[in-house]
Enzyme design. Structure first.
Site, mmCIF file in Angstrom:
data_model
loop_
_atom_site.group_PDB
_atom_site.id
_atom_site.type_symbol
_atom_site.label_atom_id
_atom_site.label_comp_id
_atom_site.label_asym_id
_atom_site.label_seq_id
_atom_site.Cartn_x
_atom_site.Cartn_y
_atom_site.Cartn_z
ATOM 1 N N ARG A 1 21.669 -0.585 -3.336
ATOM 2 C CA ARG A 1 22.851 -0.017 -3.146
ATOM 3 C C ARG A 1 23.984 0.249 -2.313
ATOM 4 O O ARG A 1 23.448 -0.373 -1.260
ATOM 5 C CB ARG A 1 22.310 1.801 -3.920
ATOM 6 N N TYR B 1 29.989 2.203 -10.659
ATOM 7 C CA TYR B 1 31.328 2.985 -11.764
ATOM 8 C C TYR B 1 31.657 3.795 -9.922
ATOM 9 O O TYR B 1 31.074 4.091 -9.566
ATOM 10 C CB TYR B 1 30.285 4.002 -12.405
#
Lengths: 463, 463
Positions: free
Chosen positions: B211, B244
């Site tokens: 991430r 996103y």
């Protein structure tokens, strides 16, 4: 919903390749809408066998839309709800029952019910395929269906002329459009998608099926009264057994499905000699009720390899004035019991479209070629997603039935989590909004006719 | 929906184990309903990390039902719709984009859109977990949440007395009921299901995640303006990349998931040191846009093993006056982005029930023990099927994203048939009928209170 009478108007001429249940239902619907149609069947007689088939209530409502005479044919051919007609609970259910574990010494008939879904009143009706087809054929005027016509080629000489069908017997027929309802081994699919293309042919699902019909009294002895008179799916590791009453509840149709990791030896021949021993081996150690039923299978019987179009689905169902419907388009494994139901939905979509084609040709002056191409393009757009979903889903549910986890008590909780998904999948089939489909079909065709949607670049060419 | 003021009435006392998002949301909802609650968090501070999280519109409506202050906290913590706020099309979508094939030399940013589902206006809102939790905690009065409280044991001396919680620091607390919101490594789950039971522990999903947060200007250079400002899932063989916008659209949250056939070395430690090279290898040969994003990951970063409860799901979420909610009950892989949303649904069910428990105790004179057991039994009956479905479905959709077929042009048609199922699965999450759930919850509890449903035989015992 009576067909529009085209007084003086000239109908397009449709050839349906394949005189199975879907082909004949489609022909009945077209005739009712005054669309000229001829059906060509390669076999000597009709193609359906004596096995059982069940239709959902939704598929029967689609038949009603196509022509109420089809429902009459179904009901006169000995169809019965798959439930036992119990007054306290007259609904049909899907029942998944533990075929493998949970033996109870004090009650040899005991099997745990794993899950049950209510399909409503007359949610399913079962009958014998051959009897239904025989009743259906009586609805069609003489001369419409021709047997012993095996399709060889489809030729289109010039765009605005008719399409020529050449049969293996040397005869030729000219029509405006061709719909392949010629089943899983469809020749029309091979013509549209090309010889040698893996999508032109069905592939092995690695499941084999053994089918039989068992008199009701013997079934009751094997299973108990309730189970024999109601649809049940006995599940367990690497195999399942499904049965439901047929023939006016005088018999049960029982099918055993067995996982097979090996390749199938011959793609052209999906049936091979089998024996009861094969199934006895697969169900060794299962619940005694299951083994009782297995013992009622004949000692020598056919072994059916289950093929489908899952590995290489057809990228499109239409090419110019040629189209695929039913198993020819999307042959699925039978584990939802919805293959023929989906073909009936296809037929409803096609009769809706071809009625519009005649109107376009007669009222808007659209060429037959153009109108038919737009209609089949619309059919492809409306039907492909759902029918390919069914092919996938039929594989998926069998994977659930055959989970090796059923044999491992530590995995039972996990195995049972599959039922929520099984329910959703069944509902998607049962609660299909066919009225919505009809509206979308009419809109899709009208939009294409008005040039609002891009037309396909796929056109018929010589093969 | 203001809480009923229980003037003079004595509330049950609830302990929530775990001060994560679900635990604190649950506490807020209970406080609003005048249910006494304390939250015990094992960490020094709050447990959420700086990664992104998105909530569906449906989950936000559930928060509104629990307490509108939760939605305010979400919105003040920098949550934004995942779309780019385009006036012509303000809706949020899920977008699956071809990460692997379809390179176009004339347009280096080109990637084929495979499928897109409309989630409606503000269908998703993304934020940073830590910022949301911080805002949430401010809604809770001081003293309710206690940190550095790691649960060791739950003891029940006598049935009608309180339950004792023993913490690792030697302190003890007495309450009427315990709700484990202690996440994927839940100690409460281990206490309920038993040490050594494989269902007590999460297992490796064979996916690893990397991430990072990327500033928006860099994301735009890597992807193009449109892709950077809108949620996209880039899919291909054995990996996918999802991103996103977060933090008021100043950054994107990007996560790369990679399939890993190997076992994970250490069940206790789900995070290991990783490097950008690992992801570069996984995405070698992918579309340049995907590789551009990968280049923006830090050179050294954590590698997160994705664990879930798929292999051995909890057979029940309740035992006497102890209950599991959120990830503690049904930790799923994150591929639907719906794990926390499902936990919010759990919280809505629990606040509905515990309000009823107080009413039963105060008005019907039911014992606290009995009322709480019935409530948790109801919770289990209402929530288990859907939440276990989510665990399965999250695995299934990742299998679709990582299909090896994406690398094989002959299999593309088949690979794309997955999207109908992806749509159905997304709709099942988004269109959850929480009002129906509330009604069923109240009915389930009332029926159990009236003795119409069999009570569970599971009771708390000493551990």
């Amino acid at each position: 919903m009576p067909g529009t009478v085209l007084e003086g108007g000239e109908s397009v001429e449709i050839a349906i390749i394949g005189g199975g249940i879907v082909g004949v239902i489609l022909a009945v619907g077209l005739l009712r809408r005054n669309v000229k149609v001829r059906v060509f069947e390669q076999a000597q007689g009709f193609r359906e066998i004596g096995a059982g088939i069940a239709f959902t209530a939704n598929a029967i409502r689609c038949m009603e839309q196509i022509d109420p005479a089809i429902v009459t044919a179904l009901r006169t051919s000995g169809s019965v709800p798959t439930s036992d007609g119990n007054e306290d609970d007259p609904n049909d259910y899907l029942r998944w029952i533990d075929g493998y574990n949970q033996l109870r010494e004090d009650d040899p008939y005991y099997q745990r019910m794993l899950y049950k879904i209510d399909a409503g009143y007359r949610g399913f009706e079962g009958c014998r395929r051959d009897q239904f087809l025989e009743a259906l054929v009586k609805v069609v005027p003489p001369g419409v269906i021709e047997c012993k016509k095996r399709l060889e080629k489809i030729e289109e000489q010039e765009q605005e002329k008719k399409i020529s069908l050449k049969f293996v017997d040397g005869t030729m027929v000219e029509v405006d459009a061709v719909i392949g309802c010629d089943g899983i081994k469809s020749r029309v699919r091979e013509i549209i998608l090309g010889g040698g293309n893996p999508a032109s042919y069905p592939h092995y699902t690695h499941k084999v099926a053994y089918r039989t019909l068992i008199p009701m009294d013997e079934a009751i002895k094997a299973l108990d009264d309730y189970k024999a008179k109601n649809q049940h799916i006995h599940i367990g590791p690497n195999a399942h057994l499904i049965h439901y009453p047929v023939a006016g509840r005088k018999m049960i149709n029982a099918t055993a499905f067995v996982s097979d990791p090996n390749p199938w030896p011959n793609d052209k021949q999906m049936v091979a000699p089998g024996s009861r021993e094969d199934i006895e081996t697969a169900f060794a150690g299962w619940n005694p009720c299951v083994r009782n039923v297995v013992n009622l299978f004949p000692k020598k019987l056919d072994k059916w390899a289950v093929f489908d179009l899952w590995d290489y689905p057809a990228p499109y169902y239409n090419k110019g004035r040629i189209c695929l419907a039913g198993d020819a388009a999307h042959a699925s494994s039978p584990h939802h019991g919805a293959g023929a139901c989906t073909g009936v939905e296809d037929a409803l979509c096609l009769v809706t479209l071809l009625k519009q084609v005649n109107l376009s040709v007669q009222e808007s002056g659209l060429s037959k070629r153009k109108a038919l191409s737009l209609a089949f393009e619309t059919f492809n757009a409306i039907r492909r997603t759902r029918s390919q979903w069914l092919v996938n889903s039929s594989r998926r549910v069998c994977d659930f039935y055959h989970q090796p986890e059923w044999a491992n008590p530590a995995k039972w909780v996990k195995a049972e989590t599959c039922f929520e998904e099984l329910k959703d999948r069944s509902y998607k089939i049962w609660h299909f909004d066919y009225e919505g489909m009809i509206k979308e079909t009419l809109k899709g065709y009208a939009d294409r006719e008005a040039g609002l949607l891009p037309a396909s670049s796929r056109e018929t060419s010589e093969h």
